[in-house]
Design a protein around this motif. Structure first.
Motif, short mmCIF file in Angstrom:
data_model
loop_
_atom_site.label_atom_id
_atom_site.label_comp_id
_atom_site.label_asym_id
_atom_site.label_seq_id
_atom_site.Cartn_x
_atom_site.Cartn_y
_atom_site.Cartn_z
N UNK A 100 60.29 36.54 58.15
CA UNK A 100 59.13 35.08 59.36
C UNK A 100 58.38 35.88 58.72
N UNK A 101 57.43 35.33 58.34
CA UNK A 101 55.90 35.86 57.54
C UNK A 101 55.38 35.34 58.56
N UNK A 131 59.04 31.11 57.02
CA UNK A 131 61.06 32.01 56.90
C UNK A 131 60.29 31.63 55.24
N UNK A 132 61.13 32.97 54.96
CA UNK A 132 61.38 33.16 53.61
C UNK A 132 63.15 33.55 53.39
N UNK A 135 61.29 28.66 54.03
CA UNK A 135 62.11 27.28 54.57
C UNK A 135 60.77 26.76 55.76
N UNK A 136 60.48 25.82 56.26
CA UNK A 136 59.71 24.64 57.09
C UNK A 136 60.37 23.96 57.91
N UNK A 173 62.61 41.77 58.80
CA UNK A 173 62.86 40.65 59.52
C UNK A 173 61.67 39.18 59.32
N UNK A 174 60.65 40.33 60.73
CA UNK A 174 59.47 39.55 60.68
C UNK A 174 58.27 40.84 60.35
N UNK A 175 57.28 39.47 59.51
CA UNK A 175 56.27 40.19 58.98
C UNK A 175 54.71 40.00 59.77
#
Lengths: 115, 115
Positions: A111-112, A88-89, A37-38, A9-11
């Motif tokens: 979310x990277x 966000x991917x 997504x931005x 979920x988060x990286x």
């Protein structure tokens, strides 16, 4: 219950690192997609795959590559992460067929952050 | 050129009222499909409703209906009897049959439902 899962979920990664984002679907769908997504830009297609080992570039493929060795799994690879890839991917899958509903099912997103 | 235009970055509506989210599209493909997705703050994309270009009637799904005006190239989402849980980002998307499987997304509309 149909499902698309994403590995994280988060990286948080550092500039220059190689980053792998994994996506798995359990619906036996032929098509799989990676979007980023931005804020204010909506979703933009990076790559998609319509079959194992097949891929096509989307609107913003630069800096990314993909791999699909098995039908259920589609990986997005950032060869050398840069800060402008902080985003966000979202992964999605859909049945084959361009007419009719064949909606895309989405994963929860990763979310990277690239530092 | 932008294929999907959502002109309302943000909207407010009071609980129990109806709200219309605008979407216009641009295509020369006679066969296409229009989709609406909801994205709550948790991030997952939830498919709401679909309209095919040859469908004679406007699509409806529960409290969601699609006001499809083909000559004007608009596909507005109408949410009736708004609920607090409807607060989310809403995305309009289009798939053109002759362009393959990918969706073109608009930039989204943020809807806030107030008590």
């Amino acid at each position: 219950d149909v499902k698309v899962t994403q590995s994280s979920r988060y990286l948080v990664k550092r500039t220059g690192e190689k980053v792998f984002l994994e996506c798995v679907q359990d619906m036996d769908h032929e098509n799989m997609f990676w979007y980023r997504q931005d804020p204010g830009l909506g979703l933009r297609l990076i790559y998609f795959s319509y079959d194992v080992k097949m891929k096509e570039k989307g609107d913003i493929p630069e800096g990314y590559s993909v791999s699909r060795e098995k039908k259920e799994r589609f990986s997005l690879i950032l060869e050398s992460a840069s800060t402008n890839q902080t985003s966000m991917y979202l992964c999605a899958s859909s049945p084959s067929g361009t007419s009719g509903i064949n909606e895309q099912f989405f994963g929860p997103g990763t979310r990277l952050t690239v530092l | 050129a932008q294929k999907i235009t959502q002109t309302q970055p943000g909207m407010f509506v009071q609980e129990k009222e109806a709200v219309t989210l605008d979407c216009t599209y641009d295509t020369s493909d006679p066969s296409y499909g229009l989709f609406w997705y909801k994205q709550p703050s948790s991030g997952e994309m939830i498919f709401l409703i679909y309209q095919g270009s040859y469908d004679q009637q406007n699509a409806t799904e529960g409290r969601y209906s699609l006001n499809f005006q083909k000559a004007r190239k608009s596909a507005n989402l109408v949410i009736s009897a708004s609920q607090l849980g409807d607060s989310a980002m809403y995305f309009c998307a289009m798939r053109e049959v002759n362009s393959g499987y990918a969706l073109n997304f608009g930039k989204g509309t943020s809807l806030l439902v107030t008590p």
